[in-house]
Motif scaffolding. Structure first.
Motif, short mmCIF file in Angstrom:
data_model
loop_
_atom_site.label_atom_id
_atom_site.label_comp_id
_atom_site.label_asym_id
_atom_site.label_seq_id
_atom_site.Cartn_x
_atom_site.Cartn_y
_atom_site.Cartn_z
N MET A 69 64.42 -0.61 62.75
CA MET A 69 64.46 0.75 63.30
C MET A 69 63.23 1.02 64.16
O MET A 69 63.33 1.66 65.22
N ASP A 70 62.07 0.55 63.73
CA ASP A 70 60.84 0.77 64.50
C ASP A 70 60.89 0.07 65.86
O ASP A 70 60.27 0.52 66.82
N ALA A 71 61.63 -1.05 65.93
CA ALA A 71 61.72 -1.81 67.18
C ALA A 71 62.64 -1.15 68.20
O ALA A 71 62.58 -1.47 69.39
N LEU A 72 63.50 -0.24 67.73
CA LEU A 72 64.43 0.45 68.62
C LEU A 72 63.80 1.77 69.06
O LEU A 72 63.33 2.54 68.22
N PRO A 73 63.75 2.05 70.37
CA PRO A 73 63.17 3.33 70.82
C PRO A 73 63.83 4.51 70.11
O PRO A 73 65.05 4.52 69.91
N PRO A 74 63.05 5.51 69.71
CA PRO A 74 63.59 6.64 68.94
C PRO A 74 64.77 7.33 69.61
O PRO A 74 65.68 7.81 68.94
N GLU A 75 64.77 7.38 70.95
CA GLU A 75 65.87 8.06 71.63
C GLU A 75 67.19 7.32 71.50
O GLU A 75 68.24 7.87 71.81
N ARG A 76 67.15 6.08 71.03
CA ARG A 76 68.38 5.32 70.83
C ARG A 76 68.82 5.30 69.36
O ARG A 76 69.82 4.69 69.02
N HIS A 77 68.06 5.94 68.49
CA HIS A 77 68.46 6.03 67.09
C HIS A 77 69.73 6.87 66.99
O HIS A 77 69.95 7.78 67.78
N SER A 78 70.54 6.59 66.00
CA SER A 78 71.77 7.34 65.80
C SER A 78 71.87 7.78 64.35
O SER A 78 71.19 7.25 63.46
N LEU A 79 72.74 8.75 64.10
CA LEU A 79 72.97 9.21 62.74
C LEU A 79 73.52 8.10 61.87
O LEU A 79 73.18 7.97 60.70
N THR A 80 74.39 7.26 62.44
CA THR A 80 74.97 6.17 61.67
C THR A 80 73.91 5.17 61.24
O THR A 80 73.90 4.70 60.09
N LEU A 81 72.98 4.85 62.13
CA LEU A 81 71.88 3.95 61.76
C LEU A 81 71.07 4.55 60.62
O LEU A 81 70.68 3.85 59.68
N ARG A 82 70.82 5.86 60.71
CA ARG A 82 70.04 6.52 59.66
C ARG A 82 70.76 6.44 58.32
O ARG A 82 70.15 6.24 57.27
N MET A 83 72.06 6.61 58.35
CA MET A 83 72.83 6.54 57.12
C MET A 83 72.82 5.13 56.53
O MET A 83 72.79 4.94 55.31
N LEU A 84 72.82 4.12 57.39
CA LEU A 84 72.74 2.74 56.90
C LEU A 84 71.39 2.47 56.24
O LEU A 84 71.32 1.79 55.20
N VAL A 85 70.32 3.00 56.84
CA VAL A 85 69.00 2.85 56.21
C VAL A 85 68.99 3.49 54.83
O VAL A 85 68.47 2.92 53.86
N ASN A 86 69.59 4.67 54.71
CA ASN A 86 69.66 5.34 53.42
C ASN A 86 70.47 4.53 52.40
O ASN A 86 70.14 4.48 51.22
N GLU A 87 71.55 3.90 52.89
CA GLU A 87 72.34 3.04 52.00
C GLU A 87 71.52 1.87 51.49
O GLU A 87 71.58 1.50 50.31
N ILE A 88 70.73 1.27 52.37
CA ILE A 88 69.87 0.14 51.97
C ILE A 88 68.85 0.59 50.93
O ILE A 88 68.63 -0.08 49.92
N LYS A 89 68.24 1.74 51.16
CA LYS A 89 67.22 2.23 50.22
C LYS A 89 67.83 2.60 48.88
O LYS A 89 67.16 2.54 47.84
N ALA A 90 69.09 3.03 48.90
CA ALA A 90 69.74 3.45 47.66
C ALA A 90 70.25 2.28 46.84
O ALA A 90 70.66 2.47 45.70
#
Length: 367
Positions: free
Chosen positions: A346-367
């Motif tokens: 996620m850090d390697a991808l510019p913040p303006e290209r982040h998406s809600l779906t990517l954020r949800m996947l990160v949360n799934e990984i942490k959970a």
């Protein structure tokens, strides 16, 4: 008028601190803005990029065009004095809708061209950049629903609009997906009816959200027609992801096998449209599915196949694949390593290209 001055005025009108504005943007768009960055905007030492202008447009409920144009910024502030922001936006949308009705609006062919453009834009720009544009077009097209073909266009626009909300919302995305399905039925076009339901099912299943709704829409798509199509392909993988998340391994693998057979019949040549499923995108679907099932070798193979064919102008999907690798590490017992891998991706991808779906996947990984 300077953009920083307008941001300060809009923030103040909401009664928000700089920290509150940063938090609102982060909550909706999965970014990591700080109060200090907002202050730099307002002082004029940094100008918000396109992504952040779209984010400000959404959280402050002000037309994007106002943020982009100095003259419109000045006029907007004058009009805003003593007036709530939301009615101004509503007025703009209503004016567009009635103007379209009075003038006849875009032709059916023009709507098809606009839909094709949205399909490409969504892949590269993401939800935040186009949500307000789609909302404006929905206001226009609802004034033109006089033919089945226009109902078809509206249904596909509604499906795209639904995808700009996180599926975990539980209300906004689901409500729009259901309305899109009903609109598709008004078109009497079988391909549209299947595609809308299938696209909704894979979006929800991939995000791991509202799985009951994903199941219902996917089963409706499959019941409408047993002919191979992209809509059917999406529905199969929506069901497969829902099964995987419920721990139904056998069903998920059986649906994956059927999905691959369907892809052999209908796979897309188009590479960069949200309406298409080319080889690389099929393998993005499969990569996450197999990672969720703990099928490490098969998941790695799907990731390699996807990366080999992924267009260079779509780096966000490469990040998807890296998050899948992070999920595999967690499933294999290396929770710290998996989270670190996902965070680095996620850090390697510019913040303006982040998406809600990517954020949800990160949360799934942490959970």
């Amino acid at each position: 008028m300077d953009i920083g001055e307008l941001i300060r005025e809009l923030r103040t009108a909401q009664g928000w601190s700089q920290g509150r504005l940063a938090n609102e943007i982060n909550a909706v768009h999965g970014t990591t803005l700080t109060r200090e960055y907002i202050a730099r905007w307002e002082r004029g030492t940094v100008r918000p990029r396109t992504f952040y202008l779209a984010a400000l447009s959404r959280v402050l409920d002000v037309p994007l065009a106002v943020l982009e144009d100095p003259m419109m910024r000045r006029t907007f502030l004058t009009d805003m004095a003593g007036t709530a922001i939301a009615p101004v936006v509503a007025s703009d949308l209503l004016a567009r809708g009635f103007a379209a009705r009075l003038a006849g609006g875009p032709t059916e062919e023009a709507w098809e061209e606009r839909l094709a453009a949205y399909g490409t834009d969504y892949m590269s720009l993401g939800a935040a950049d186009i949500q307000r544009r789609v909302a404006g077009d929905l206001v226009v097209v609802q004034q033109q629903l006089d033919t089945p073909r226009l109902w078809s266009a509206a249904a596909r626009l509604m499906t795209l609009y639904a995808k700009t909300f996180p599926g975990s919302d539980g209300s906004a995305a689901v409500r729009w997906y259901r309305m899109a399905a009903t609109a598709a039925d008004q078109s009497a076009d079988q391909a549209t009816r299947v595609w809308v339901r299938g696209r909704a099912a894979i979006a929800l299943g991939y995000e791991g959200a509202s799985l009951g709704v994903a199941d219902v829409l996917a089963h409706q798509a499959l019941a409408l027609s047993d002919r191979p199509s992209l809509g059917r392909l999406n529905a199969l993988y929506g069901l497969a992801h829902a099964a995987a998340l419920r721990g139904d391994r056998a069903t998920a693998l059986a649906l994956d096998a059927e999905g691959r057979r369907t892809f052999d019949a209908v796979g897309s040549e188009e590479q960069t449209s949200d309406y298409a499923v080319p080889w690389w995108r099929l393998n993005v679907f499969r990569s996450l599915l197999l990672a969720r099932l703990g099928e490490e070798r098969a998941a790695t193979d799907a990731q390699d196949q996807a990366l080999a064919a992924l267009p260079a102008q779509l780096p966000r999907f490469a990040t998807h694949l890296e998050l899948h690798r992070g999920l595999m590490l967690v499933r294999a017992g290396d929770r710290a390593g998996g989270i670190a891998h996902a965070t680095a991706a996620m850090d390697a991808l510019p913040p303006e290209r982040h998406s809600l779906t990517l954020r949800m996947l990160v949360n799934e990984i942490k959970a």
